[in-house]
Structures are given as structure tokens and as C-alpha cells.
Write an enzyme that holds these catalytic residues in place. Sequence first.
Site, PDB file in Angstrom:
ATOM      1  N   LYS A  76      38.703   2.297   7.727  1.00  0.00           N
ATOM      2  CA  LYS A  76      37.413   1.933   7.048  1.00  0.00           C
ATOM      3  C   LYS A  76      36.731   0.499   7.275  1.00  0.00           C
ATOM      4  O   LYS A  76      37.855  -0.400   7.536  1.00  0.00           O
ATOM      5  CB  LYS A  76      37.627   2.137   5.544  1.00  0.00           C
ATOM      6  CG  LYS A  76      36.608   2.070   4.772  1.00  0.00           C
ATOM      7  CD  LYS A  76      37.185   2.440   3.168  1.00  0.00           C
ATOM      8  CE  LYS A  76      35.881   2.556   2.084  1.00  0.00           C
ATOM      9  NZ  LYS A  76      36.643   2.741   0.874  1.00  0.00           N
ATOM     10  N   SER A  98      37.913   6.886  -4.285  1.00  0.00           N
ATOM     11  CA  SER A  98      37.223   6.649  -2.846  1.00  0.00           C
ATOM     12  C   SER A  98      38.160   7.244  -1.687  1.00  0.00           C
ATOM     13  O   SER A  98      37.603   7.185  -0.797  1.00  0.00           O
ATOM     14  CB  SER A  98      36.893   5.399  -2.600  1.00  0.00           C
ATOM     15  OG  SER A  98      35.528   5.188  -3.581  1.00  0.00           O
ATOM     16  N   SER A 136      34.144   6.675  -1.406  1.00  0.00           N
ATOM     17  CA  SER A 136      33.398   5.938  -0.576  1.00  0.00           C
ATOM     18  C   SER A 136      33.912   5.821   1.038  1.00  0.00           C
ATOM     19  O   SER A 136      33.557   5.346   1.872  1.00  0.00           O
ATOM     20  CB  SER A 136      33.266   4.243  -1.149  1.00  0.00           C
ATOM     21  OG  SER A 136      34.348   3.804  -1.031  1.00  0.00           O
TER      22      SER A 136
END
Lengths: 89, 485
Positions: B77, B176, B152
Site C-alpha cells: 500500500k 481498511s 482504504s
Amino acid sequence: MALTLEDVRRVARLCRLDLSTRDEARMREQLDAILVYMERLQSLDTSDVEPLAHVHDVTCPQREDEVTASLTGEWAGTPFCVPKVIGGE
Amino acid sequence: MSELTSLSLTEVASKLEAKEVSSEELTRACLARIAAVDGKLGAFVRVDEEGALAAARASDERKERLGPLDGVPVGLKDLFSTKGLETTASSRILEGYRPPYDATVVTRLLDVGAVVLGKLNMDEFAMGSATTFSVSGPTRNPWDTARTPGGSSGGSAAAVAARLCFATLGTDTGGSIRQPAALTGTAGLKPTYGRVSRRGVVAFASSLDQVGPLGRSVRDVATVLEVIAGHDPRDSTSMDVPPIDMNAAFGGDVRGLKLGVPAEYFPAVGTNPEVLAVVRTAIDALAKQGAEVVDVELPHTDYGIACYYIVAPAEASSNLARYDGVRFGRRADAAQLEDMYARTRSEGFGPEVQRRIMLGTYVLSAGYYDDYYLKAQRVRALVKRDFDRAFEKVDAILTPTSPVTAWPIDRQSENPVEAYLADVFTVGANLAGLPGMSVPCGFSEDGLPIGLQILGKPFDEATVLRVAHAYEQAHDWHLREPAAG
């Protein structure tokens, strides 16, 4: 009590955000909706609980007060030259 | 080529060990798949082909493998600091930022020979549940590209689901990792708070953030977790606790385990009834496998969102104060310092981030701190107390991960509160610091993945993995692949 535009401006100054007039109005509306939702917490009796800041029962870990290497390798001994914050390139 | 990318991490590690495949072949297979498929998905925001191939070759040249991840292509990420490789947290304010160091978890992956393919899309500063608040545009769900993969860590989830790499790292502050895992039919785990180092991870909410793996199976996730977990003296919130007992996690079944089911997580309104039905079927399956299913109560569940959306933005407003245009990231032109700050931040932060900074600043400000922030911290104590009491009766708690399946990308809620309610089942574990995992447990009528959430006692990832693995192995949900690509 509803959130006012003055509230929005005050908070924006605190957190250094520059909101346009249109953004201010929309922010006021959205924050107000969120804060209305938050009102439900007031109905909870929390008189017998301490605020929980950290989930584990620990205090900040410490180490011996010894000088250890800070900047090492490629950074050791170098001064930092940076552009001027205002008026720099 | 495509067959290689369909393998699990565990299978691929085995083939590398047996020298049936090279890391370079695997890496090229992933890069080819990304080139073929990711244009439609937008999972990767940055692919480091040169770095990945160099790492792959280094892996192939090693006489002795460094462990199961040696030579395995993975994705990160874009809020993990990667030395020399642009890291933006999907924000304009960090455009062009190249960290001078690797996050601790990145160092740990590199030290065991993992091949980092690149950085994955996310909601800006991890604030969002759909990966639509990104400077790079949305990531699309491989199961239906008109829909979100959740957020997310949407890029991390989509990359695993679409077989672009063998595992990814995400972060979870209010759900997330777990929610995108549920929406994409993958496995994702949020460790106990303090289990994994946060050093070098762009911070959102420091008392809630945790790093965790996403993968195609529970075993794949556990393999990555074992590498990244462990005390880091340079993260003072990192806990020095014994490692996860992986023998306990994979050596047994669920017989004799007590699994709690809270009625509050199966509400009559606000949740897709199909999701509830599919999750109940999964719970029944675990009962048939020998677990004892027990009712538990988590009475403050309905207050979790209000509590979270005060605490998290408050902490975010503090963490994001560092983005002032002075030391790193974007800097606006201005004649005065105050103007530079305001212009930098207003130009650099997207609308959701600005909203949360404003909310956080408000609840911390004089005159409001007691009624909002302190009150929320007391409610947080109540939420944690609910879980502590429930865990006196049971070994793990089972719930749906998400109240809904993946929704259309262009259906943006005008009302921010409505969007926040998507996190209702996941925030509890962050507020209480508990480990939680989502595993695929079925599909809706229209073919969208549904996830089962397993919550555990603090530092008891072993039981969470044990329940997850036992469930997974009795079904084949995790073997299904989306059509996209």
C-alpha cells in the site's frame, strides 16, 4: 446548537486550511450533519469509566540515557542545505 | 504464464524451494499480468520493474533461501515508506516524495528476500472505505469493475483478488484491511494493536492504525504476518510479546472452541439481509465442524461509529499537522508563512481529508474537548469493556465483516455519515485493539463476495487463524477467481 460559519472559520484557522466561500458553506453543512450524529454519545452514562487513550496497560518504554549514533552512513557529518521556505526556488 | 499467477503464495514458495520455477519467471509473470489487466483495475499506482527484477535475480542467485517469502512478488500500500521509491499515501501533498528510509515492515520483507513489485492505490491518508478518494483515481473491484473494492486498502485487496501478486500489505484503522478483503473475496488480517511496527508507515490515527497482510488463503496471510510481526524498539507503541504460535494456528481444528455471536452485529436495519444469511450459514458450518456457538453481548456496538469518528479524526488532525510545506512534500507559493501553510494544505489535501482534519480539530478545540474527545475516549473504554466481558465466555467472536457487498463507484453518498456507517462491524476491533480477520464465506445472488469476520483476544492471532483456516479448508470460496482479466 448548529454549527455556524464563524465556527468553521475558527476551526479552519486552527488547522491552517484555506476554504473558499463555497467550500465553507458545504463544510458547515457536512460537519453539522456529522456532529448531530455524534450527539448520541451524550446519552451514554460514562461516569464510571476513565477515558481510554491506549488499549494496553503500558507506559512509554524508556532506554538508558546513552549517546548512540544518530545520523549514520551517507548522512553522517553532512550539513543540510535546503531552499528558503519563503522566497526560495 | 497465467497459471503461475493463479498459484497461492504457499504453492509458489514450494515451487521456488524445489527450483521448479525461478523468482525471475514469477516476477515477469506478475509484471505481465499487471500490464495486461491492471489498466482496468487501477490497483498499482507505481510499478518498480527494475527494482523488482533486480531483487528477483538476487533471489535466484542465492544458494540458500532466506525463507518462504524469498523470491515471492508482493505489493505494498502506498503509505509504507520505501527508500528511494515514491510514497504518496495517494495524496497530492506528498507527490514526488521519496522516503530516505524503508519502513520497518518493508525492511523485514526485504531481509527475507521478498520482491516488491510496486505501490498500491488507497484512499488518501487511509481515510475512506472505497478507494475513491485517491489522487490517482479509483481502484475497481475485479469481481465487477463498476464497483469499489472497498477501502482504504482497496489496491492491496484488488491486487490479490486479480492475481497480480501473491500477497500485499495494507493498513487497518477502522476496517481498511478487513472490509476490502471481504468485498474482494480475499483474506485479510488486522493484528492486535502493537503486534506489528508502525515505524515508517504514514500515520493516520496513532492509537488505531495497524499494518497487516492480505492474501489468497489464511496460510498465505500467516506466512507474511510471521515476517512482519515483532517488537520494534523504534516504535514505542510496538509491544514486546511472544511470537504467534503458528503450530496452534494450523495444528488443530475448531472442536472444543467456543465461538461468540453478538446479536448487535446482525441488525434488522442498515445491513443487507443476504450478507447476514450467508454469514449465518458460515457460522452454522463452523458449528457442524465441532465448535460451540454461544450468544454474546456487545451492547455499545451502536456507539462505535460515533466514537471512532471522533477519535480517529482527532488523531489525524494532529498527525497531518506535519504537512506544512516546510520539510517535505508539496509547498505552495506565498509571500507569508501562514499563507504558505494554508495554501499548501488546501491545495494538497483532498476533500475527505480536509473534512476529517476539520472535524478532528473541532473536537479537540477549547470548549469542545470534554464533550467530544474526552467523551469518545470514555465510550472507547466501554466498547473495550464489552469485548473483555465477551471474551471471558468465548475464544473468538464471529460477525459479518461488512454490512453490504461492493457498491457502484459512481454512487457517492452525499451524506458523509452514511458512508461512515459502512464501518460499523469493523471499528470495534480497532477501538479495543483486538486482532481481526476477514475470510471469504460466500457470494451474493449477483456474484459479489461476502466476508466472515473473526475477532480474537488481544495477542491471540493464533486462535483467529485457527478458526479462519478450519473454515476455509472446509470450503472453496478462496479458490474462486474473478473474471476481470
